[in-house]
Design a protein around this motif. Structure first.
Motif, short mmCIF file in Angstrom:
data_model
loop_
_atom_site.label_atom_id
_atom_site.label_comp_id
_atom_site.label_asym_id
_atom_site.label_seq_id
_atom_site.Cartn_x
_atom_site.Cartn_y
_atom_site.Cartn_z
N LEU A 47 0.84 -1.20 0.00
CA LEU A 47 0.00 0.00 0.00
C LEU A 47 0.87 1.25 0.00
O LEU A 47 1.72 1.43 0.88
N ARG A 48 0.67 2.08 -1.00
CA ARG A 48 1.39 3.35 -1.09
C ARG A 48 0.55 4.44 -0.43
O ARG A 48 -0.63 4.24 -0.12
N PRO A 49 1.13 5.63 -0.18
CA PRO A 49 0.29 6.74 0.25
C PRO A 49 -0.86 6.92 -0.74
O PRO A 49 -0.67 6.78 -1.96
N VAL A 50 -2.05 7.20 -0.22
CA VAL A 50 -3.24 7.32 -1.08
C VAL A 50 -2.96 8.27 -2.25
O VAL A 50 -3.31 8.00 -3.39
N ILE A 51 -2.34 9.41 -1.94
CA ILE A 51 -1.87 10.36 -2.96
C ILE A 51 -0.36 10.38 -2.88
O ILE A 51 0.21 10.74 -1.85
N ARG A 52 0.30 10.00 -3.95
CA ARG A 52 1.76 9.85 -3.87
C ARG A 52 2.50 11.15 -4.18
O ARG A 52 3.51 11.45 -3.57
N HIS A 53 2.01 11.93 -5.15
CA HIS A 53 2.75 13.13 -5.55
C HIS A 53 1.81 14.34 -5.58
O HIS A 53 1.55 14.91 -6.65
N PRO A 105 -6.54 30.54 18.17
CA PRO A 105 -6.27 31.25 16.91
C PRO A 105 -7.55 31.80 16.30
O PRO A 105 -8.63 31.23 16.42
N THR A 106 -7.41 32.94 15.64
CA THR A 106 -8.54 33.53 14.91
C THR A 106 -8.40 33.30 13.40
O THR A 106 -9.30 33.66 12.64
N TYR A 107 -7.29 32.74 12.99
CA TYR A 107 -7.01 32.40 11.60
C TYR A 107 -6.21 31.11 11.63
O TYR A 107 -5.35 30.93 12.51
N PRO A 108 -6.48 30.16 10.73
CA PRO A 108 -5.78 28.87 10.80
C PRO A 108 -4.26 29.01 10.77
O PRO A 108 -3.70 29.76 9.96
N VAL A 109 -3.60 28.27 11.65
CA VAL A 109 -2.14 28.18 11.65
C VAL A 109 -1.75 27.12 10.63
O VAL A 109 -2.19 25.97 10.71
N MET A 110 -0.94 27.48 9.65
CA MET A 110 -0.64 26.56 8.55
C MET A 110 0.86 26.41 8.33
O MET A 110 1.64 27.32 8.58
N PHE A 111 1.22 25.23 7.86
CA PHE A 111 2.59 24.95 7.43
C PHE A 111 2.49 23.91 6.32
O PHE A 111 1.40 23.42 6.01
N THR A 112 3.60 23.59 5.70
CA THR A 112 3.59 22.66 4.57
C THR A 112 4.49 21.45 4.83
O THR A 112 5.40 21.49 5.66
N LYS A 113 4.22 20.41 4.09
CA LYS A 113 5.11 19.27 3.95
C LYS A 113 5.41 19.09 2.47
O LYS A 113 4.85 19.81 1.62
N TYR A 114 6.26 18.12 2.17
CA TYR A 114 6.59 17.80 0.79
C TYR A 114 6.10 16.39 0.44
O TYR A 114 5.87 15.56 1.33
N ALA A 115 5.96 16.12 -0.84
CA ALA A 115 5.58 14.77 -1.26
C ALA A 115 6.57 13.74 -0.74
O ALA A 115 6.20 12.60 -0.43
N SER A 116 7.84 14.10 -0.62
CA SER A 116 8.86 13.17 -0.14
C SER A 116 8.68 12.83 1.33
O SER A 116 9.32 11.90 1.84
N SER A 117 7.80 13.55 2.04
CA SER A 117 7.53 13.24 3.44
C SER A 117 6.63 12.02 3.59
O SER A 117 6.62 11.38 4.65
N LEU A 118 5.86 11.68 2.57
CA LEU A 118 4.79 10.70 2.70
C LEU A 118 5.31 9.27 2.62
O LEU A 118 6.20 8.95 1.84
N ILE A 119 4.71 8.40 3.46
CA ILE A 119 4.95 6.96 3.40
C ILE A 119 3.60 6.25 3.44
O ILE A 119 2.57 6.86 3.75
N GLY A 120 3.60 4.95 3.15
CA GLY A 120 2.36 4.20 3.08
C GLY A 120 1.90 3.66 4.42
O GLY A 120 2.58 3.79 5.45
N LEU A 144 0.27 8.02 5.40
CA LEU A 144 -0.98 8.51 4.81
C LEU A 144 -1.73 7.32 4.24
O LEU A 144 -1.24 6.63 3.35
N GLY A 145 -2.96 7.08 4.75
CA GLY A 145 -3.75 5.97 4.24
C GLY A 145 -4.59 5.35 5.36
O GLY A 145 -4.90 6.03 6.33
N PRO A 146 -4.95 4.08 5.27
CA PRO A 146 -4.59 3.20 4.16
C PRO A 146 -5.42 3.43 2.90
O PRO A 146 -4.97 3.13 1.80
#
Length: 269
Positions: free
Chosen positions: A54-60, A83-98, A171-173
């Motif tokens: 099983l891969r991450p549901v969304i791989r890229h 918070p009065t506005y969502p606190v946000m940050f990012t990840k990369y596709a390379s962060s994901l595993i199944g 991310l998944g299954p």
């Protein structure tokens, strides 16, 4: 009917989950709502779930937007103001595993933490999406464990260096379609072995799913396959007394009722 992204005999596939079996689709990847609706099934090529990787549901994904401090209890345990506005940050596709991949403990960090999260998968592109149209852009939902290296997260006021490690975010299954799950008050929890570490429900989100979609799409175009991790409840390891971090040999499980159960072993690099 849930869907999975998987590898079988060296070939990446998408399939519909039918009990313990995967029915392949003539679809290269999950992402677009229209493409999924139009995809044909290939029952002659069905395979057992136990026989695939099983891969991450969304791989890229083009974008992985993560939301912090989005449950009242988690805000409370951090000692921050609501918070009065969502606190946000990012990840990369390379962060994901199944779903069955190991979470790798990097030698640089001694504070590897867990975070149960419902994840929204975008299925239709949009910019400046109004609240009342937000669900029209959702392909479905899945589960994530926002693994965080706390000693790196708090090196600065920005969180990127603690959140975006390679091969760190399960991310998944499966992908569950919106019409097949009621998230109004669905439970979300984390278990370490038999011990429950986090337990809440999605009614306690500070910023709900339409608000997050609308807010993110104000400043960037959401594309099919983009991910929004909606935040974690209270009970993270860093805020416990004594603190609790993942160790070699642990098995950490994240559950969202109606969406799925995501279990991963932990091992040292």
């Amino acid at each position: 009917m849930p869907y999975a992204s998987y590898t079988y005999q060296g070939v990446d596939r998408v399939g519909r989950v039918d009990g313990d079996t995967l029915i392949p689709l003539d679809l290269p990847a999950l992402g677009s709502s229209e493409a999924l609706q139009a995809a044909a099934e290939l029952p002659a090529e069905a395979v057992a779930v136990a026989d695939v990787h099983l891969r991450p549901v969304i791989r890229h994904p083009d974008k992985i937007i993560c939301v912090g401090l989005n449950y009242h209890a988690h805000v409370g345990e951090t000692g921050r103001e609501l918070p009065t506005y969502p606190v946000m940050f990012t990840k990369y596709a390379s962060s994901l595993i199944g779903a069955n991949d190991d979470i790798i403990l990097p030698p640089e960090s001694n504070q590897v933490d867990y975070e149960a999260e419902l994840t929204v998968v975008i299925g239709r592109a949009g910019r400046r999406i109004p609240l009342e149209k937000a669900y029209d852009h959702v392909l479905g939902y899945t589960v994530a464990n926002d693994i965080t290296m706390r000693d790196y997260q708090y090196k600065t006021h920005q969180w990127l260096q603690g959140k975006a490690w390679d091969n760190s975010t399960p991310l998944g299954p499966y992908l569950v379609l919106p019409q097949e799950v009621d998230l109004t008050s669905a439970g979300i929890r984390t278990r370490l072995g038999d011990r429950v570490l986090q337990s809440s429900d999605l009614s306690k989100l500070i910023f709900d799913i339409p608000t997050l979609i609308s807010t993110v799409s104000e400043f960037t175009t959401l594309l099919p396959g983009d991910l929004i991790l909606t935040g974690t409840p209270g009970g993270v390891g860093y805020r416990r007394d004594p603190q609790l971090f993942l160790q070699n040999g642990d098995e950490i499980t994240v559950e969202v009722d109606g969406v799925g159960t995501l279990s991963n072993r932990v091992r040292s690099e």
